[in-house]
Design a protein around this motif. Structure first.
Motif, mmCIF file in Angstrom:
data_model
loop_
_atom_site.group_PDB
_atom_site.id
_atom_site.type_symbol
_atom_site.label_atom_id
_atom_site.label_comp_id
_atom_site.label_asym_id
_atom_site.label_seq_id
_atom_site.Cartn_x
_atom_site.Cartn_y
_atom_site.Cartn_z
ATOM 1 N N UNK A 35 0.813 -1.226 0.000
ATOM 2 C CA UNK A 35 0.000 0.000 0.000
ATOM 3 C C UNK A 35 0.844 1.273 0.000
ATOM 4 N N UNK A 36 2.056 1.181 0.480
ATOM 5 C CA UNK A 36 2.898 2.366 0.679
ATOM 6 C C UNK A 36 3.055 3.162 -0.616
ATOM 7 N N UNK A 37 2.778 4.453 -0.527
ATOM 8 C CA UNK A 37 2.906 5.400 -1.649
ATOM 9 C C UNK A 37 2.010 5.059 -2.835
ATOM 10 N N UNK A 38 0.892 4.392 -2.553
ATOM 11 C CA UNK A 38 -0.080 4.041 -3.599
ATOM 12 C C UNK A 38 -1.445 4.605 -3.238
ATOM 13 N N UNK A 39 -2.268 4.788 -4.249
ATOM 14 C CA UNK A 39 -3.663 5.168 -4.058
ATOM 15 C C UNK A 39 -4.505 3.902 -4.045
ATOM 16 N N UNK A 40 -5.612 3.893 -3.300
ATOM 17 C CA UNK A 40 -6.490 2.720 -3.354
ATOM 18 C C UNK A 40 -7.085 2.571 -4.752
ATOM 19 N N UNK A 41 -7.593 1.393 -5.029
ATOM 20 C CA UNK A 41 -8.242 1.144 -6.322
ATOM 21 C C UNK A 41 -9.386 2.139 -6.504
ATOM 22 N N UNK A 42 -9.537 2.613 -7.701
ATOM 23 C CA UNK A 42 -10.503 3.660 -8.026
ATOM 24 C C UNK A 42 -11.918 3.274 -7.597
ATOM 25 N N UNK A 43 -12.517 4.091 -6.725
ATOM 26 C CA UNK A 43 -13.880 3.875 -6.273
ATOM 27 C C UNK A 43 -14.057 2.755 -5.272
ATOM 28 N N UNK A 44 -12.951 2.202 -4.748
ATOM 29 C CA UNK A 44 -13.047 1.046 -3.862
ATOM 30 C C UNK A 44 -12.474 1.322 -2.472
ATOM 31 N N UNK A 45 -12.768 2.500 -1.959
ATOM 32 C CA UNK A 45 -12.413 2.873 -0.585
ATOM 33 C C UNK A 45 -13.710 3.306 0.094
ATOM 34 N N UNK A 46 -14.001 2.719 1.256
ATOM 35 C CA UNK A 46 -15.278 2.950 1.927
ATOM 36 C C UNK A 46 -15.065 3.384 3.371
ATOM 37 N N UNK A 47 -15.997 4.191 3.853
ATOM 38 C CA UNK A 47 -15.986 4.645 5.241
ATOM 39 C C UNK A 47 -17.389 4.492 5.814
ATOM 40 N N UNK A 48 -17.434 4.362 7.146
ATOM 41 C CA UNK A 48 -18.700 4.308 7.867
ATOM 42 C C UNK A 48 -18.760 5.511 8.802
ATOM 43 N N UNK A 49 -19.915 6.140 8.842
ATOM 44 C CA UNK A 49 -20.131 7.291 9.716
ATOM 45 C C UNK A 49 -21.313 7.022 10.629
ATOM 46 N N UNK A 50 -21.202 7.470 11.866
ATOM 47 C CA UNK A 50 -22.324 7.543 12.788
ATOM 48 C C UNK A 50 -22.512 9.032 13.049
ATOM 49 N N UNK A 51 -23.571 9.565 12.509
ATOM 50 C CA UNK A 51 -23.777 11.009 12.479
ATOM 51 C C UNK A 51 -22.639 11.613 11.646
ATOM 52 N N UNK A 52 -21.821 12.460 12.221
ATOM 53 C CA UNK A 52 -20.729 13.073 11.455
ATOM 54 C C UNK A 52 -19.371 12.501 11.833
ATOM 55 N N UNK A 53 -19.344 11.418 12.607
ATOM 56 C CA UNK A 53 -18.096 10.845 13.089
ATOM 57 C C UNK A 53 -17.737 9.587 12.302
ATOM 58 N N UNK A 54 -16.532 9.563 11.738
ATOM 59 C CA UNK A 54 -16.069 8.392 11.031
ATOM 60 C C UNK A 54 -15.793 7.289 12.060
ATOM 61 N N UNK A 55 -16.414 6.125 11.840
ATOM 62 C CA UNK A 55 -16.261 5.020 12.786
ATOM 63 C C UNK A 55 -15.675 3.770 12.146
#
Length: 168
Positions: free
Chosen positions: A36-56
């Motif tokens: 992963x070092x010095x690379x971008x994730x695969x296009x469109x394949x990075x996900x996050x979860x939020x509870x209200x406005x907090x990344x969890x």
């Protein structure tokens, strides 16, 4: 309400803070980090979860070459705030990533992780048996899943190599 969505362009600072809280500095010494070092994730394949406005929670997929099997993805790191362990946030992130990867035409995903946890998503050690990670890794934790019906990793051999776009 918990929302899972694609990672935004400005999520990286909050994401890094989450990873520091959940995984600490030990994450930088893992074999997956070499890819992963010095690379971008695969296009469109990075996900996050939020509870209200907090990344969890967070998960990313990375472009790799899986030896003689060719293009594949590497999943990780998967991280969820400790207060949400067992809530299904991690599973939701993995399902979102795998479904998006399959919809985008990707054929296989590899990872280094807990076999008991990842078995529910179809990951097993057997498809990754002939492949190697750079650096030290726990063989029994190195797993793969084929997306779709084709066994693209059957008979695969060789070293995983990063192929994603560079950050600089």
């Amino acid at each position: 309400m918990i929302i899972i969505d694609r990672e935004g362009t400005h999520s990286h600072i909050e994401r890094e803070k989450l990873l520091d809280r959940v995984m600490g500095q030990a994450r930088f010494g893992k074999s997956s980090e070499i890819l992963r070092r010095n690379r971008l994730p695969a296009d469109g394949l990075a996900f996050v979860a939020f509870d209200d406005k907090h990344m969890i929670g967070t998960v990313r997929l990375w472009n790799v070459n899986a030896g003689n099997s060719g293009p594949a993805l590497l999943l990780g790191p998967l991280a969820v705030e400790k207060a949400y362990n067992g809530s299904g946030v991690g599973a939701g992130l993995v399902y979102a990533a795998l479904n998006a990867a399959q919809s985008s035409g990707h054929r296989s995903v590899l990872l280094v992780g807990d076999p008991d946890y990842y078995a529910r998503f179809g990951f097993h050690a057997q498809p990754a048996n002939g492949l190697l990670m750079p650096g030290h890794f726990d063989r029994h934790r190195f797993q793969a899943v084929n997306l779709g019906n084709e066994d693209v990793l059957s008979g695969s051999q060789g070293l995983l190599r990063a192929t994603g776009a560079r950050t600089h």
